[in-house]
Design a protein around this motif. Structure first.
Motif, PDB file in Angstrom:
ATOM      1  N   GLY A 286       0.794  -1.221   0.000  1.00 52.10           N
ATOM      2  CA  GLY A 286       0.000   0.000   0.000  1.00 52.10           C
ATOM      3  C   GLY A 286       0.823   1.267   0.000  1.00 52.10           C
ATOM      4  N   ARG A 287       2.119   1.154   0.207  1.00 45.69           N
ATOM      5  CA  ARG A 287       2.970   2.338   0.233  1.00 45.69           C
ATOM      6  C   ARG A 287       3.263   2.809  -1.189  1.00 45.69           C
ATOM      7  N   LEU A 288       3.710   4.069  -1.284  1.00 46.83           N
ATOM      8  CA  LEU A 288       4.340   4.567  -2.495  1.00 46.83           C
ATOM      9  C   LEU A 288       5.824   4.208  -2.448  1.00 46.83           C
ATOM     10  N   PHE A 289       6.382   3.927  -3.628  1.00 46.27           N
ATOM     11  CA  PHE A 289       7.810   3.671  -3.762  1.00 46.27           C
ATOM     12  C   PHE A 289       8.355   4.593  -4.848  1.00 46.27           C
ATOM     13  N   THR A 290       9.640   4.896  -4.762  1.00 47.66           N
ATOM     14  CA  THR A 290      10.235   5.807  -5.736  1.00 47.66           C
ATOM     15  C   THR A 290      11.580   5.285  -6.224  1.00 47.66           C
ATOM     16  N   VAL A 291      11.937   5.738  -7.424  1.00 45.05           N
ATOM     17  CA  VAL A 291      13.245   5.447  -8.011  1.00 45.05           C
ATOM     18  C   VAL A 291      13.534   6.533  -9.034  1.00 45.05           C
ATOM     19  N   ARG A 292      14.816   6.851  -9.212  1.00 46.89           N
ATOM     20  CA  ARG A 292      15.212   7.775 -10.279  1.00 46.89           C
ATOM     21  C   ARG A 292      15.844   6.945 -11.400  1.00 46.89           C
ATOM     22  N   PRO A 293      15.120   6.726 -12.495  1.00 47.79           N
ATOM     23  CA  PRO A 293      15.610   5.813 -13.529  1.00 47.79           C
ATOM     24  C   PRO A 293      16.473   6.451 -14.604  1.00 47.79           C
ATOM     25  N   GLY A 294      16.702   7.779 -14.519  1.00 41.79           N
ATOM     26  CA  GLY A 294      17.557   8.425 -15.497  1.00 41.79           C
ATOM     27  C   GLY A 294      16.843   8.985 -16.711  1.00 41.79           C
ATOM     28  N   VAL A 295      15.504   8.984 -16.688  1.00 41.43           N
ATOM     29  CA  VAL A 295      14.708   9.612 -17.741  1.00 41.43           C
ATOM     30  C   VAL A 295      13.610  10.431 -17.069  1.00 41.43           C
ATOM     31  N   THR A 296      12.949  11.250 -17.864  1.00 41.93           N
ATOM     32  CA  THR A 296      11.859  12.088 -17.350  1.00 41.93           C
ATOM     33  C   THR A 296      10.553  11.710 -18.035  1.00 41.93           C
ATOM     34  N   GLY A 297       9.462  12.178 -17.449  1.00 45.31           N
ATOM     35  CA  GLY A 297       8.144  11.941 -18.031  1.00 45.31           C
ATOM     36  C   GLY A 297       7.280  13.178 -17.910  1.00 45.31           C
ATOM     37  N   PRO A 298       6.200  13.249 -18.666  1.00 46.45           N
ATOM     38  CA  PRO A 298       5.354  14.438 -18.680  1.00 46.45           C
ATOM     39  C   PRO A 298       4.489  14.543 -17.434  1.00 46.45           C
ATOM     40  N   PRO A 299       4.066  15.752 -17.084  1.00 44.12           N
ATOM     41  CA  PRO A 299       3.090  15.900 -16.003  1.00 44.12           C
ATOM     42  C   PRO A 299       1.710  15.484 -16.489  1.00 44.12           C
ATOM     43  N   ALA A 300       0.773  15.406 -15.565  1.00 48.70           N
ATOM     44  CA  ALA A 300      -0.611  15.089 -15.937  1.00 48.70           C
ATOM     45  C   ALA A 300      -1.218  16.264 -16.683  1.00 48.70           C
ATOM     46  N   ASP A 301      -1.903  15.979 -17.777  1.00 49.81           N
ATOM     47  CA  ASP A 301      -2.684  17.011 -18.452  1.00 49.81           C
ATOM     48  C   ASP A 301      -3.995  17.196 -17.700  1.00 49.81           C
ATOM     49  N   PRO A 302      -4.450  18.441 -17.537  1.00 49.75           N
ATOM     50  CA  PRO A 302      -5.708  18.673 -16.822  1.00 49.75           C
ATOM     51  C   PRO A 302      -6.922  18.478 -17.728  1.00 49.75           C
ATOM     52  N   TYR A 303      -8.078  18.265 -17.090  1.00 48.71           N
ATOM     53  CA  TYR A 303      -9.332  18.267 -17.817  1.00 48.71           C
ATOM     54  C   TYR A 303      -9.701  19.719 -18.118  1.00 48.71           C
ATOM     55  N   ARG A 304      -9.964  20.011 -19.403  1.00 46.52           N
ATOM     56  CA  ARG A 304     -10.193  21.386 -19.840  1.00 46.52           C
ATOM     57  C   ARG A 304     -11.654  21.668 -20.222  1.00 46.52           C
ATOM     58  N   GLY A 305     -12.543  20.737 -19.929  1.00 47.85           N
ATOM     59  CA  GLY A 305     -13.941  20.922 -20.263  1.00 47.85           C
ATOM     60  C   GLY A 305     -14.742  21.553 -19.144  1.00 47.85           C
ATOM     61  N   PRO A 306     -16.069  21.659 -19.331  1.00 49.03           N
ATOM     62  CA  PRO A 306     -16.939  22.282 -18.331  1.00 49.03           C
ATOM     63  C   PRO A 306     -17.187  21.342 -17.151  1.00 49.03           C
ATOM     64  N   LEU A 307     -17.651  21.922 -16.060  1.00 50.32           N
ATOM     65  CA  LEU A 307     -17.974  21.139 -14.859  1.00 50.32           C
ATOM     66  C   LEU A 307     -19.466  21.174 -14.560  1.00 50.32           C
ATOM     67  N   GLY A 308     -20.240  21.649 -15.506  1.00 50.00           N
ATOM     68  CA  GLY A 308     -21.692  21.652 -15.383  1.00 50.00           C
ATOM     69  C   GLY A 308     -22.311  21.176 -16.673  1.00 50.00           C
ATOM     70  N   GLY A 309     -23.519  20.641 -16.598  1.00 44.04           N
ATOM     71  CA  GLY A 309     -24.219  20.206 -17.789  1.00 44.04           C
ATOM     72  C   GLY A 309     -23.628  18.975 -18.432  1.00 44.04           C
ATOM     73  N   ILE A 310     -22.897  18.159 -17.668  1.00 42.28           N
ATOM     74  CA  ILE A 310     -22.331  16.921 -18.205  1.00 42.28           C
ATOM     75  C   ILE A 310     -23.473  15.982 -18.595  1.00 42.28           C
ATOM     76  N   ARG A 311     -23.362  15.369 -19.750  1.00 39.66           N
ATOM     77  CA  ARG A 311     -24.430  14.492 -20.226  1.00 39.66           C
ATOM     78  C   ARG A 311     -23.839  13.344 -21.009  1.00 39.66           C
ATOM     79  N   GLU A 312     -24.497  12.207 -20.953  1.00 33.53           N
ATOM     80  CA  GLU A 312     -24.059  11.043 -21.711  1.00 33.53           C
ATOM     81  C   GLU A 312     -24.599  11.131 -23.127  1.00 33.53           C
ATOM     82  N   ARG A 313     -23.718  10.974 -24.112  1.00 33.93           N
ATOM     83  CA  ARG A 313     -24.116  11.021 -25.510  1.00 33.93           C
ATOM     84  C   ARG A 313     -24.815   9.716 -25.876  1.00 33.93           C
ATOM     85  N   VAL A 314     -25.989   9.808 -26.479  1.00 32.53           N
ATOM     86  CA  VAL A 314     -26.758   8.620 -26.863  1.00 32.53           C
ATOM     87  C   VAL A 314     -26.300   8.149 -28.246  1.00 32.53           C
TER      88      VAL A 314
END
Length: 303
Positions: A275-303
């Motif tokens: 259940g713990r987090l573990f870490t290592v520095r493997p010598g490469v980098t990775g991208p950050p998380a991209d955020p959700y850029r849509g609205p937070l109201g009126g969400i609807r399921e497309r039929v």
């Protein structure tokens, strides 16, 4: 082939840790405890140390969370998508589980996911009983509509994009497959799917994943106690050993994005650090998380 060893981080263990992501705008690490329905927050120091900074309750269960440009976070929680506000309040945006969607009657819950470069939020489902074919990958689009992208999955899991955004990778942990699809950044469509990796046995099955800045995949191997780095062609390049069997996901984090953070979960074995987090520095980098850029109201399921 390099074989690295991961070290335990300071935060207290989760029961089922999952979904680490680096929110560069806030300078914080997010990860979840699935069964507790909690999104956890942490700071990453320059020396690679991780400190707990708080937590947010997203629902009965939560598979992954992403920052939202409109404020707060969007989570794949319970049977659908939920907005968690800055004050910690949670509001269900859409429930995709339908009638009778609970654990007792064989329903589904949200599992892992991620946002693409444009800010669409993808997250998949799995049945509580993990029955084959019950999972679906959904897309929460920039106009607030929710669409099914792929069906017939078993445990829809890790998701990541190549650096050019033209290839998307998806783990289905039921059969232990990692799929590669051609990706259209303009529409969010998946096409031309193929199986990149077949995993299983003593090495574990591919669970959560991330893609580094060189275009290579890092897959957490559930029940295998390791994370593996693969070339885009599927060649094994690096193994990171973790002293817990159920490695669940991984992400690059920290100010330099050079720290691989690995989440783990409890299993059948008596493992003090499960259940713990573990870490290592493997010598490469990775991208950050991209955020959700849509609205937070009126969400609807497309039929």
């Amino acid at each position: 082939m390099p074989i690295l060893s991961a070290s335990p981080a300071a935060p207290a263990p989760a029961h089922h840790g999952e979904g680490p992501v680096w929110d560069a705008a806030r300078g914080e690490l997010l990860w979840v405890d699935i069964a507790a329905g909690v999104v956890r927050r942490g700071a990453v120091d320059d020396d690679g140390g991780i400190r707990d900074t708080g937590s947010l309750h997203a629902g009965d269960t939560v598979g992954v969370a992403a920052p939202a440009t409109a404020g707060g976070w969007v989570a794949a929680a319970g049977g659908g998508f939920t907005h968690v506000a800055e004050d910690g309040s949670a509001r269900v945006l859409v429930d995709l589980s339908g009638e009778g969607g609970g654990e007792a009657d064989g329903g589904t819950r949200m599992n892992d996911g991620a946002c693409d470069r444009a800010g669409r939020f993808f997250a998949g489902t799995m049945a509580f009983d993990e029955r084959p074919g019950a999972g679906t990958l959904y897309r929460l689009d920039l106009d607030g509509t929710v669409s099914a992208v792929l069906d017939g999955l078993t445990v829809s899991n890790g998701l990541g994009w190549s650096p050019d955004g033209r290839t998307v990778y998806l783990s289905d942990s039921g059969p232990g497959l990692v799929h590669a699809f051609a990706y259209d950044p303009d529409t969010g469509a998946f096409t031309d799917g193929r199986v990149l990796l077949e995993t299983g046995g003593a090495d574990g099955v591919a669970d959560g994943l991330t893609v580094d800045d060189e275009g290579c995949l890092w897959t957490a191997m559930w029940s295998g106690g390791q994370v593996r780095r693969w070339s885009p062609e599927g060649d094994l390049l690096t193994v990171v050993e973790v002293p817990v069997a159920n490695t669940s996901s991984c992400a690059f984090a920290g100010p330099a994005r050079d720290l691989l953070v690995i989440s783990t979960a409890h299993g059948e074995a008596d493992e003090p650090e499960a259940g713990r987090l573990f870490t290592v520095r493997p010598g490469v980098t990775g991208p950050p998380a991209d955020p959700y850029r849509g609205p937070l109201g009126g969400i609807r399921e497309r039929v």
